[in-house]
Design a protein around this motif. Structure first.
Motif, PDB file in Angstrom:
ATOM      1  N   UNK A   1      38.770  45.287 -33.976  1.00 54.64           N
ATOM      2  CA  UNK A   1      38.851  46.415 -33.043  1.00 54.64           C
ATOM      3  C   UNK A   1      37.492  47.076 -32.792  1.00 54.64           C
ATOM      4  N   UNK A   2      36.564  46.956 -33.757  1.00 53.29           N
ATOM      5  CA  UNK A   2      35.305  47.672 -33.588  1.00 53.29           C
ATOM      6  C   UNK A   2      34.359  46.998 -32.599  1.00 53.29           C
ATOM      7  N   UNK A   3      34.682  45.788 -32.164  1.00 53.43           N
ATOM      8  CA  UNK A   3      33.811  45.112 -31.206  1.00 53.43           C
ATOM      9  C   UNK A   3      33.912  45.778 -29.839  1.00 53.43           C
ATOM     10  N   UNK A   4      32.773  45.903 -29.197  1.00 51.38           N
ATOM     11  CA  UNK A   4      32.724  46.492 -27.856  1.00 51.38           C
ATOM     12  C   UNK A   4      33.430  45.574 -26.865  1.00 51.38           C
ATOM     13  N   UNK A   5      34.244  46.185 -25.997  1.00 53.50           N
ATOM     14  CA  UNK A   5      34.978  45.439 -24.987  1.00 53.50           C
ATOM     15  C   UNK A   5      34.354  45.680 -23.611  1.00 53.50           C
ATOM     16  N   UNK A   6      34.084  44.630 -22.884  1.00 56.06           N
ATOM     17  CA  UNK A   6      33.622  44.700 -21.502  1.00 56.06           C
ATOM     18  C   UNK A   6      34.760  44.182 -20.633  1.00 56.06           C
ATOM     19  N   UNK A   7      35.348  45.072 -19.844  1.00 46.95           N
ATOM     20  CA  UNK A   7      36.530  44.715 -19.069  1.00 46.95           C
ATOM     21  C   UNK A   7      36.137  44.153 -17.702  1.00 46.95           C
ATOM     22  N   UNK A   8      36.835  43.111 -17.302  1.00 44.62           N
ATOM     23  CA  UNK A   8      36.675  42.506 -15.983  1.00 44.62           C
ATOM     24  C   UNK A   8      38.054  42.531 -15.326  1.00 44.62           C
ATOM     25  N   UNK A   9      38.193  43.304 -14.235  1.00 47.86           N
ATOM     26  CA  UNK A   9      39.468  43.439 -13.554  1.00 47.86           C
ATOM     27  C   UNK A   9      39.614  42.348 -12.494  1.00 47.86           C
ATOM     28  N   UNK A  10      40.756  41.699 -12.475  1.00 44.08           N
ATOM     29  CA  UNK A  10      41.045  40.646 -11.507  1.00 44.08           C
ATOM     30  C   UNK A  10      42.365  40.996 -10.827  1.00 44.08           C
ATOM     31  N   UNK A  11      42.314  41.361  -9.546  1.00 43.94           N
ATOM     32  CA  UNK A  11      43.499  41.717  -8.785  1.00 43.94           C
ATOM     33  C   UNK A  11      43.559  40.860  -7.518  1.00 43.94           C
ATOM     34  N   UNK A  12      44.757  40.601  -6.981  1.00 40.99           N
ATOM     35  CA  UNK A  12      44.857  39.832  -5.734  1.00 40.99           C
ATOM     36  C   UNK A  12      44.105  40.515  -4.603  1.00 40.99           C
ATOM     37  N   UNK A  13      43.625  39.693  -3.661  1.00 39.76           N
ATOM     38  CA  UNK A  13      42.890  40.253  -2.523  1.00 39.76           C
ATOM     39  C   UNK A  13      43.784  41.110  -1.651  1.00 39.76           C
ATOM     40  N   UNK A  14      45.027  40.691  -1.500  1.00 36.52           N
ATOM     41  CA  UNK A  14      45.998  41.451  -0.711  1.00 36.52           C
ATOM     42  C   UNK A  14      47.164  41.816  -1.624  1.00 36.52           C
ATOM     43  N   UNK A  15      47.528  43.084  -1.599  1.00 36.55           N
ATOM     44  CA  UNK A  15      48.644  43.564  -2.420  1.00 36.55           C
ATOM     45  C   UNK A  15      49.871  43.869  -1.573  1.00 36.55           C
ATOM     46  N   UNK A  16      49.894  43.346  -0.331  1.00 35.09           N
ATOM     47  CA  UNK A  16      51.089  43.407   0.499  1.00 35.09           C
ATOM     48  C   UNK A  16      51.788  42.056   0.423  1.00 35.09           C
ATOM     49  N   UNK A  17      53.110  42.067   0.514  1.00 35.77           N
ATOM     50  CA  UNK A  17      53.881  40.838   0.424  1.00 35.77           C
ATOM     51  C   UNK A  17      53.535  39.931   1.604  1.00 35.77           C
ATOM     52  N   UNK A  18      53.153  38.703   1.322  1.00 37.89           N
ATOM     53  CA  UNK A  18      52.749  37.748   2.343  1.00 37.89           C
ATOM     54  C   UNK A  18      53.878  36.852   2.810  1.00 37.89           C
ATOM     55  N   UNK A  19      55.088  37.121   2.341  1.00 39.84           N
ATOM     56  CA  UNK A  19      56.222  36.318   2.788  1.00 39.84           C
ATOM     57  C   UNK A  19      56.527  36.610   4.248  1.00 39.84           C
TER      58      UNK A  19
ATOM     59  N   UNK B   1      55.732  44.306   3.068  1.00 37.21           N
ATOM     60  CA  UNK B   1      55.807  45.571   2.344  1.00 37.21           C
ATOM     61  C   UNK B   1      54.772  45.591   1.215  1.00 37.21           C
ATOM     62  N   UNK B   2      54.312  46.786   0.815  1.00 37.45           N
ATOM     63  CA  UNK B   2      53.372  46.870  -0.321  1.00 37.45           C
ATOM     64  C   UNK B   2      54.056  46.457  -1.624  1.00 37.45           C
TER      65      UNK B   2
END
Length: 568
Positions: free
Chosen positions: A149-167, A172-173
């Motif tokens: 737990x004492x190790x430093x964490x570097x966070x990398x966020x990965x989210x979809x380019x579009x967060x609206x339903x592509x169907x 809809x969001x």
């Protein structure tokens, strides 16, 4: 009537088959177009079948090649295991075997990675070739231990380019319902930096007075090394067992030039500065009424003879059952009884002659140390593990009934001892008398009986004679709950010297051996008390120049607390 009609029909059908072939030119336009279309479709199908046959042949060749690679890698892994555990590896010396095992570990990891990649490719190819067949679940990977737990964490966020339903027809969001987290270990190489101490000068032109703050006391006055770099050099040398020429190369990768002569000078001055703390550690070790003692050989360079000679490091530790652990090493030129006698005498004129129980193996020098005629307040205890090992050696071939039975009886004794680890000394003594003493009595009676049946001079007789001949010392722990059953506790503390022998090859001088004993005593005691060796040494080296002699014990590992400030 019906028969004649059927016969006429059959004759008509047979006649149609015998008709000559008619080309498309003799057919109506619509029929000719249909025939041409059918012929083209047949040609396309034949071409597709030919292409598919070629693809299948290529896939078959790829599968055969992949299976050959897998078979080859599997064979290489099996051969590596045979090399690793075979008799030829046992014939190597310690250094050769260490390098051999490191190379094997690298080869094995590389082969396993290739094997896993080939298997994944085979699984993907099989899934693509048979979409209608459910894919086999991949083998379950072993769980890795989580990173501290004492190790430093570097966070990398990965989210979809579009967060609206592509169907189609939705748009809809979407709602975030969770996340998957994966962690990978990374490292930043050691960073060198420079402390700049700027001392302002203030003068009174009227009174001709100059005022300036005194310089900060350093463990190495006038040198280039701050306490952190001094601690790093000592840890690299005596914990990681890196010679100075390798440290010089590692530091050079960061653009810092530190000649090995400079590193040696830093270690020498730091070792001299730590000597008062080593003396305080010695007094602390001697304050325990139960001590472990053992010795291990090291090679000492003899420049006059042009070769090395054998020297010894003597180790002493507080009892395994003592609440406050500690260990100390003494570098000595020999293995005679005068060396432990001198250590246990303490400093002359201070009345520090030690008395208590000394737990050792049965090396003859210790008999003088605990001789009741010379030292009536000292008693000797023997290591039970040494007695058990004599019988374990008999079981290597699996044919010694006495050895197997003795090992089984010792296992029952050790099973009882394991249950008493967390008790107080008095409670442990009482439970040993109740649970372990009957087992020891049975063992003694059985050994005496077996000794009558064993011929003299053999290994079995030797093992039994050793145990019965040192019976009082082996069972000393039954009457004193503070005494451990064996000396394994100290043998574990000697292992760093065994590891260092492989890297050092030899100790350059007696002073160098004494310096190594000073640093390793403090570092190993710090480890036993749960401290990080570098953090402990850095803080101690920083505070030593201003520490009062009357409070030097505050810097011992079992009493050390990090300073609030971080002044270099």
């Amino acid at each position: 009537m019906f028969a004649s009609a059927r016969s006429g029909t059959m004759q008509g059908m047979l006649g149609a088959r015998d008709l000559p072939a008619v080309g498309p030119s003799g057919l109506p336009a619509e029929a000719a177009a249909l025939v041409a279309k059918l012929l083209q479709r047949l040609q396309d199908q034949e071409q597709q079948l030919a292409e598919r046959d070629a693809l299948l042949q290529r896939k078959d060749r790829e599968i055969a090649l992949r299976e050959a690679k897998i078979e080859k890698i599997t064979f290489e892994l099996a051969r590596l295991k045979r090399w690793k555990f075979g008799a030829k590896s046992e014939a190597m010396n310690a250094e050769q075997r260490r390098l051999f095992e490191e190379t094997l570990a690298e080869d094995e990891a590389g082969l396993r990675e290739q094997l896993e990649r080939l298997r994944q490719e085979a699984a993907a190819a099989a899934a693509a070739a048979a979409l209608d067949t459910p894919a086999k679940a991949p083998p379950r990977k072993p769980r890795r231990n989580p990173f501290p737990d004492h190790l430093r964490r570097v966070e990398h966020r990965h989210e979809p380019e579009h967060t609206d339903c592509q169907e189609p027809g939705c748009g809809r969001p979407m709602t975030r319902i969770g996340e998957e987290v994966s962690e990978r270990l990374d490292i930043v190489p050691a960073e060198f930096f420079v402390h700049r101490h700027i001392y302002g000068k203030w003068a009174c032109r009227c009174c001709q007075v100059l005022r300036q703050v005194p310089s900060v006391a350093q463990v190495i006055e006038g040198g280039i090394a701050a306490s952190g770099f001094v601690a790093h050099t000592l840890i690299s040398r005596f914990v990681d067992h890196m010679p100075y020429y390798r440290q010089e190369t590692v530091n050079a990768r960061s653009g810092v030039h530190t000649p090995r002569s400079t590193l040696a000078s830093i270690a020498g001055q730091a070792g001299a500065a730590l000597e008062p703390l080593h003396d305080a550690l010695r007094r602390f070790i001697l304050s325990c009424a139960v001590l472990h003692a053992d010795e291990t050989p090291v090679a000492l360079l003899d420049p006059g003879a042009g070769k090395t000679r054998r020297a010894y490091v003597w180790a002493y530790a507080r009892s395994w059952h003592d609440a406050v652990p500690g260990v100390i090493y003494e570098f000595c030129a020999g293995r005679g009884a005068q060396y432990p006698l001198a250590f246990l005498e303490g400093q002359q004129g201070r009345g520090e002659c030690w008395s208590g129980t000394l737990l050792t193996d049965r090396y003859s020098a210790y008999e003088t140390v605990v001789d009741p005629r010379l030292y009536p307040n000292r008693v000797g205890a023997a290591c039970v593990a040494h007695a058990r090992r004599n019988f374990e050696e008999l079981t290597h071939e699996g044919t010694s009934v006495v050895g197997l039975e003795a090992v089984r009886r010792f296992a029952r004794i050790y099973g009882v001892e394991a249950e008493l680890k967390d008790l107080s000394d008095e409670e442990r003594r009482a439970q040993r008398q109740r649970l372990a003493k009957p087992l020891w009595d049975e063992l003694q009676q059985w050994l005496q009986l077996e000794r009558r049946l064993v011929a003299d001079g053999g290994p079995t007789a030797k093992a039994i004679d050793y145990t019965l001949g040192h019976w009082t010392a082996l069972t000393r722990h039954l009457d004193d709950g503070a005494v451990a059953i064996d000396n394994n506790h100290l043998e574990r503390q000697i292992k760093p010297w065994a590891m260092g022998r492989r890297a050092w090859m030899f100790v350059g001088s007696e002073l160098a051996g004494q310096r190594a004993a000073i640093v390793m005593s403090l570092v190993q005691s710090a480890r036993m008390n749960g401290h990080d060796p570098w953090a402990y040494l850095r803080d101690v080296l920083q505070r030593l120049p201003t520490q009062l002699n009357s409070r030097i014990e505050d810097l011992l590992p079992h009493r050390w607390r990090p300073a609030c400030s971080a002044m270099p």
